[in-house]
Design a protein around this motif. Structure first.
Motif, mmCIF file in Angstrom:
data_model
loop_
_atom_site.group_PDB
_atom_site.id
_atom_site.type_symbol
_atom_site.label_atom_id
_atom_site.label_comp_id
_atom_site.label_asym_id
_atom_site.label_seq_id
_atom_site.Cartn_x
_atom_site.Cartn_y
_atom_site.Cartn_z
ATOM 1 N N TYR A 91 0.825 -1.198 0.000
ATOM 2 C CA TYR A 91 0.000 0.000 0.000
ATOM 3 C C TYR A 91 0.871 1.266 0.000
ATOM 4 N N ALA A 92 1.936 1.239 0.807
ATOM 5 C CA ALA A 92 2.810 2.417 0.882
ATOM 6 C C ALA A 92 3.520 2.661 -0.448
ATOM 7 N N GLY A 93 4.019 1.591 -1.062
ATOM 8 C CA GLY A 93 4.674 1.735 -2.357
ATOM 9 C C GLY A 93 3.709 2.221 -3.431
ATOM 10 N N TRP A 94 2.500 1.667 -3.444
ATOM 11 C CA TRP A 94 1.480 2.110 -4.390
ATOM 12 C C TRP A 94 1.139 3.579 -4.165
ATOM 13 N N ASN A 95 1.027 3.984 -2.922
ATOM 14 C CA ASN A 95 0.687 5.369 -2.598
ATOM 15 C C ASN A 95 1.742 6.339 -3.138
ATOM 16 N N ILE A 96 3.013 6.007 -2.930
ATOM 17 C CA ILE A 96 4.095 6.864 -3.421
ATOM 18 C C ILE A 96 4.124 6.876 -4.939
ATOM 19 N N LEU A 97 3.964 5.693 -5.530
ATOM 20 C CA LEU A 97 4.095 5.575 -6.986
ATOM 21 C C LEU A 97 2.986 6.323 -7.714
ATOM 22 N N VAL A 98 1.733 6.083 -7.326
ATOM 23 C CA VAL A 98 0.625 6.649 -8.088
ATOM 24 C C VAL A 98 0.508 8.156 -7.855
ATOM 25 N N LYS A 99 0.663 8.601 -6.610
ATOM 26 C CA LYS A 99 0.533 10.040 -6.353
ATOM 27 C C LYS A 99 1.725 10.817 -6.909
ATOM 28 N N GLY A 100 2.911 10.229 -6.801
ATOM 29 C CA GLY A 100 4.073 10.892 -7.392
ATOM 30 C C GLY A 100 3.970 10.991 -8.899
ATOM 31 N N THR A 101 3.510 9.914 -9.547
ATOM 32 C CA THR A 101 3.378 9.924 -11.005
ATOM 33 C C THR A 101 2.348 10.940 -11.462
ATOM 34 N N LEU A 102 1.193 10.972 -10.797
ATOM 35 C CA LEU A 102 0.168 11.944 -11.176
ATOM 36 C C LEU A 102 0.642 13.376 -10.946
ATOM 37 N N GLY A 103 1.347 13.609 -9.845
ATOM 38 C CA GLY A 103 1.876 14.938 -9.590
ATOM 39 C C GLY A 103 2.893 15.361 -10.639
ATOM 40 N N VAL A 104 3.751 14.429 -11.058
ATOM 41 C CA VAL A 104 4.733 14.734 -12.099
ATOM 42 C C VAL A 104 4.038 15.042 -13.419
ATOM 43 N N LEU A 105 3.002 14.289 -13.758
ATOM 44 C CA LEU A 105 2.279 14.528 -15.009
ATOM 45 C C LEU A 105 1.607 15.902 -15.004
ATOM 46 N N VAL A 106 1.025 16.276 -13.870
ATOM 47 C CA VAL A 106 0.413 17.609 -13.769
ATOM 48 C C VAL A 106 1.477 18.689 -13.940
ATOM 49 N N SER A 107 2.621 18.512 -13.309
ATOM 50 C CA SER A 107 3.705 19.495 -13.429
ATOM 51 C C SER A 107 4.218 19.578 -14.868
ATOM 52 N N LEU A 108 4.324 18.432 -15.529
ATOM 53 C CA LEU A 108 4.791 18.427 -16.914
ATOM 54 C C LEU A 108 3.805 19.118 -17.841
ATOM 55 N N LEU A 109 2.506 18.924 -17.589
ATOM 56 C CA LEU A 109 1.510 19.632 -18.402
ATOM 57 C C LEU A 109 1.613 21.139 -18.205
#
Length: 234
Positions: A91-109
């Motif tokens: 759960y902790a790994g999933w939490n870091i992975l999915v939220k970090g990825t979505l945050g990076v995608l928003v920043s890239l946009l």
């Protein structure tokens, strides 16, 4: 997307990221909805998936950390492909992975649809601390100048027989870094004195970029509203 005022895009990006962070990690459907929403915005902005994927590699260290957590976590364990993994670690790994990825995608946009100068203007209009805005402004304005200076110094070292590729040649590289720092400091002092002589009072002129209209705020906050709905429902 590209014509929206920068303050609208910055506000939308920050609020969307906050909504993603506040979403419970067990709400898998909500994260899928976020990804679809980001894909729709990217399609509207004509930002290709390949461009986003290549630049998402910046989060690779966090991905590696997230992959390690299921193996090192404590508590109950479950079998995945014959390997015992920690449930809490998963759960902790999933939490870091999915939220970090979505945050990076928003920043890239945000970066793909907004120029560096527009970002500075947007931060200034959002009343960010002026000292931070000024530091960012000078960094963006003179970063290329320092890169060119470092390139000329490297050519000068090569012309004198120095090519610091190995550990025992690092002295020339260290001396070059020190000289570059001194040159950058001296250049900054001269630029600052020139600005004072031209009436600089601690705030750069904003320019003629139009401010956000009500229509632009409505368009930008509609994405925030969609994200907030997903977060609340989750």
């Amino acid at each position: 997307m590209h014509r929206l005022a920068p303050e609208v895009k910055i506000t939308a990006a920050v609020l969307c990221t906050v909504a993603v962070v506040l979403t419970p990690r067990e709400a898998f459907g909500a994260f899928a909805a976020y990804l679809v929403l980001i894909g729709a915005v990217a399609g509207l902005a004509r930002v290709g998936p390949g461009w986003l994927i290549r630049r998402s590699a910046i989060e690779l260290p966090f991905v590696l950390f997230a992959v390690v957590l299921p193996f090192t976590g404590h508590g109950p364990r479950t079998q995945v492909l014959g390997v015992a993994l920690s449930v809490e670690g998963l759960y902790a790994g999933w939490n870091i992975l999915v939220k970090g990825t979505l945050g990076v995608l928003v920043s890239l946009l945000l970066a793909a649809t907004t120029t560096p100068r527009e970002l500075i203007v947007g931060l200034d209009r959002l009343r960010c601390p002026q000292i931070l805005v000024q530091i960012a402004t000078f960094m963006l304005r003179y970063l290329q100048v320092l890169v060119d200076e470092a390139r000329r110094m490297r050519v000068a070292r090569l012309a004198r027989g120095y090519d610091p590729r190995f550990l025992w040649q690092v002295r020339a590289f260290a001396a070059g870094i020190g000289a570059l720092f001194l040159r950058a400091f001296e250049r900054g002092e001269r630029v600052y004195l020139a600005m004072l002589s031209r009436g600089y009072t601690g705030r750069l002129p904003e320019g003629r970029a139009p401010k956000a209209s009500k229509t632009q705020w409505t368009a930008g906050l509609s994405v925030v509203a969609a994200t907030a709905v997903i977060a609340v429902v989750s």
